[in-house]
Design an enzyme around this catalytic site. Structure first.
Site, PDB file in Angstrom:
ATOM      1  CD  GLU A 254      22.897  44.304 -11.028  1.00 34.04           C
ATOM      2  OE1 GLU A 254      23.372  43.165 -10.192  1.00 34.04           O
ATOM      3  OE2 GLU A 254      21.754  44.676 -10.892  1.00 34.04           O
TER       4      GLU A 254
ATOM      5  CG  ASP B  58      23.145  35.433 -10.583  1.00 39.35           C
ATOM      6  OD1 ASP B  58      24.022  35.167 -10.481  1.00 39.35           O
ATOM      7  OD2 ASP B  58      22.522  36.485  -9.679  1.00 39.35           O
TER       8      ASP B  58
END
Length: 824
Positions: free
Chosen positions: A791, A591
């Site tokens: 996460e 990302d």
């Protein structure tokens, strides 16, 4: 001759049933397999596997939602609950898993996809621990719902619902009573592809207590009774059951407000209840309101199949839990210092939640089919003007897949799934193959598989609008292809137990003549013939996908060679992610990881080069295993050699001692190294493509606390980088379990290479041992403190970051605990 003839007869007799059970989900064509033994193996395995995987909590986005796989538009069910001590509790009605729900953790403590297990939901806001226990037996299943409030006077409303659509029908079988039902509630129905069924919601034990009140509403609708409501709704909207329920409650309250002043309304436990109206309909609600502890069962029985009752549910649950515990100890065998009861319980929870998050998804997707969506981004500032979109809704497709996070990412993600399959493959190799086949069945004629699978309206309801559309030139790290390679390794290294070694006929083990329902976990390991046939059927999709990947992500390598640069070892192996913007490269999976600014069509990405190399190596392995033509194997070998050569010639930077991206310098009009030390520069090392003489340099960078090393794992970006911790700070320093798992695996592999020096091998062993402990210890610590796996983790404190209940690749901690403590 006799055995061969018998097999042919068996195939002919079984063909109508077996081919149907196979084709319903797996899209194999038995007629393409000439050998009758193999055809029978495949068909029998499909039957047994489909039976054990038919039902499950496959609505991953719900706290509990049971549906069948492979039978879309037939049957959906779910569970809702809320506190009725006051009028405000209904505003927090639980249904879908949500990040903002006040939970002290939730998920499956014990769960196996084929047997079932137990989930515990610690609902702080509603003052209750809710247990959902699910088991199955053939086409029948049972669900037990138990509530244990923090206070024995806590009042709780529980609503079970199910809906039918398409080729399915259902209706209430009880005699109607306006005041509710005193007995078990029973429904009958039909599901196309399965047949008739009966669904029973039991009263539960005598210890169940209900709220009591002398209000007129309470007398007309006694809370000690079960209340049922049926609605006729559009079948495609059954998934919105909570909305329908809330509308019913709202309309009833509005009606009462015209009759009673606010101070004369009944208690919440009597106000919020169903008005019994079990008319013909396809969406059925069953509600019970309780005081204190409670329990009831939902029993689904397939006509002509196994029976299901509360006693059997208890017995099956006990068996499932005992079997899980025994199998976990056998398969994962946690190694010091993670062999204590606390860590074993932790590992079971991680694995169970990964398996319990597996979902079945069906519906259309959204794809941009405009000309601009197919361009190669070969012009400067390509991200500013992509032209007018032409978003098309695709034909419905289906997917059987694990998910990264039930509350936040309850859908299939391409590169996540390869990591999910690592623990799944250890636990249930045949289940892993089912998932891989499902993913590759999604490939279009060109070989493209969308990196996010957002199938249908229910899936889209959890995704912001700007992220719903997929693009047919956007790729993702090809971890699924790598997973298939790991599956081949598992088959080739597996030692068949003596109990399975007695052959009958060619290579056909005795147990496949009458395939036992418990065998599908390891059937492909027991029979290489079965495994080879399955992967041979899958191989054309793999090949097409590999070719699409290289074609759409290729870079302009020929312009790299100038008078100032050496001739590259390969003229074909250079790659560039499509879908880049100045701040993000979502397609890379990393990302916001820093790259050259601004993007330029001349750049080349080292992580993508490494992924293609790993992909080519996997294709070599799968191709050899399935008997692919030698010309194809040679081609893959040439691609792999080209990747390795170009990594060294084009991407290695001597000053940074790292493999770097190539960016574009507009002043010199030439490519330059863009070095940002971290996961991106480590990718060639992680996938095992670097030469032995560079291993020590890379590991020393890993071990440096001023660069990548932390007490909690390897940082995603070096502390020395100018972008460290800035912006979104998503992949700019935080610790990610999937990449640390790859680093640990790489350390193990490089330790075995004879060319690595003894000094470097000692460094590798020291780094491996410390990293394994640091990583798992922190994930466990945060799980204990918060009730969740996360996460990512903060690199200075180890504190959790990002999405909670992230039981996708964070579940790799289970595998890491089973890795050796030291390298020898």
């Amino acid at each position: 001759m006799l055995w061969s003839s018998l097999l042919q007869v068996l195939v002919l007799l079984l063909a109508p049933t077996l081919v149907r059970s196979l084709d319903d989900f797996d899209e194999f064509d038995l007629e393409d397999i000439p050998d009758p033994t193999t055809r029978l193996l495949l068909a029998e395995h499909a039957r047994a596997s489909n039976a054990s995987l038919q039902w499950g909590p496959y609505r991953s986005n719900l706290y509990l939602g049971i549906r069948p796989r492979g039978l879309p538009e037939t049957f959906l069910s779910g569970l809702m609950w809320y506190n009725v001590d006051n009028y405000q509790g209904i505003q927090k009605t639980r249904h879908t898993c949500e990040q903002g729900d006040e939970m002290q953790g939730y998920g499956w403590d014990i769960y196996d996809t084929r047997d079932g297990g137990r989930q515990v939901i610690h609902d702080v806001a509603h003052n209750i621990d809710l247990y959902t226990e699910f088991v199955k037996d053939g086409g029948s299943w049972g669900l037990r719902v138990r509530g244990v409030p923090k206070s024995m006077d806590t009042r709780t409303a529980i609503v079970f619902y199910f809906g039918t659509e398409g080729i399915a029908r259902s209706k209430l079988l009880n005699d109607f009573n306006l005041k509710g039902l005193m007995d078990d509630v029973q429904y009958g129905g039909y599901i196309g592809g399965l047949g008739n069924f009966k669904l029973t919601v039991t009263r539960g034990p005598e210890s169940n207590r209900a709220p009591v009140n002398d209000h007129a509403i309470a007398i007309s609708r006694p809370a000690e009774r079960t209340h049922a409501l049926s609605l006729a709704v559009d079948g495609s909207t059954v998934w919105r059951a909570r909305d329908y329920y809330m509308k019913v409650m709202q309309e009833f309250v509005q009606k009462l407000q015209g009759v009673y002043p606010p101070e004369q309304l009944p208690s919440a436990a009597h106000l919020f209840n169903l008005n019994d109206a079990p008319d013909e309909g396809n969406l059925h609600f069953v509600q019970r309101n309780f005081v204190g502890k409670f329990q009831f069962d939902v029993l689904f029985e397939e006509e002509g199949g196994e029976s299901m009752n509360s006693a059997k549910l208890t017995s099956l649950l006990d068996t499932a839990i005992t079997s899980f515990d025994s199998r976990y100890a056998e398969v994962f065998s946690p190694i010091e210092p993670f062999d204590s009861p606390e860590y074993i319980s932790f590992g079971k929870s991680l694995l169970s939640n990964l398996l319990g998050g597996i979902g079945y998804f069906h519906g259309s997707g959204l794809v941009d089919m405009s000309d601009s969506a197919y361009d190669d981004e070969e012009y400067e500032e390509f991200w500013l003007d992509r032209g007018a979109p032409n978003v098309v809704e695709t034909e419905p497709s289906e997917l059987f897949s694990a998910v990264p996070s039930r509350p936040f990412f309850p859908r299939g993600f391409y590169w996540d799934e390869g990591f999910h399959l690592v623990p799944i493959m250890k636990w249930d190799p045949d289940l892993a193959l089912e998932i891989m086949k499902s993913w590759f069945n999604l490939a279009d004629d060109e070989g493209w598989i969308a990196r996010e699978q957002i199938l249908g309206q229910e899936a889209r309801s959890k995704v912001p609008h700007e992220f719903q559309t997929q693009f047919p030139t956007y790729a993702n790290p090809p971890t699924l292809v790598l997973a298939i390679s790991v599956f081949v390794d598992a088959v080739e290294s597996y030692s068949v137990p003596e109990a399975f070694s007695a052959p009958v006929g060619d290579e056909m083990p005795q147990q496949f003549i009458n395939f036992p329902e418990s065998s599908p976990r390891n059937a492909h390991l027991h029979s290489p013939t079965l495994a080879r046939a399955a992967l041979k059927a899958l191989y054309p999709s793999l090949r097409t996908h590999f070719n699409w990947f290289r074609r759409t992500q290729s870079a302009d390598i020929r312009s790299w060679h100038t008078s100032d640069t050496p001739r590259p070892p390969s003229w074909t192996e250079g790659y560039r992610w499509r879908g880049r913007t100045p701040d993000h490269c979502l397609t890379s999976g990393l990302d916001d990881y820093p790259r050259a600014r601004p993007p330029h069509p001349a750049e080349m990405h080292v992580d993508l080069m490494a992924w293609v190399g790993a992909m080519a190596r996997a294709m070599i392995k799968v191709g050899k295993f399935t008997g692919a033509p030698e010309t194809e194997i040679t081609r893959y070998e040439k691609i792999l050699a080209g990747v390795k050569g170009n990594l060294e010639e084009m991407h290695w930077n001597d000053v940074a001692e790292a493999y770097c991206d190539l960016g574009w310098d507009p002043e010199t009009e030439s490519r330059v190294h863009e070095c940002h030390e971290g996961y991106l520069t480590l990718l060639p090392f992680m996938v095992g493509l670097i030469p032995a003489e560079k291993v020590g340099k890379v590991v020393r960078g890993l071990r440096d606390p001023d660069r990548l090393w932390s007490e909690f794992g390897i940082r995603s970006l070096s502390k020395r980088d100018a972008a460290f911790g800035l912006g979104e700070n998503y992949w700019r320093g935080s610790i990610w379990i999937n990449m640390n798992y790859m680093i640990l695996s790489a350390l193990r592999n490089y330790f075995k290479i004879p060319e690595v020096t003894e000094k470097d091998r000692d460094l590798i062993a020291e780094t491996y041992k410390a990293l394994r402990v640091n990583l798992v210890s922190n994930v466990y610590k945060q799980w204990e403190a918060t009730g969740f796996a996360w996460e990512q983790y903060e690199q200075e404190t180890g504190n959790p970051k990002g999405v909670k209940h992230f039981l996708g690749w964070t579940s790799l901690a289970t595998v890491i605990m089973s890795m050796p403590e030291v390298l020898v």
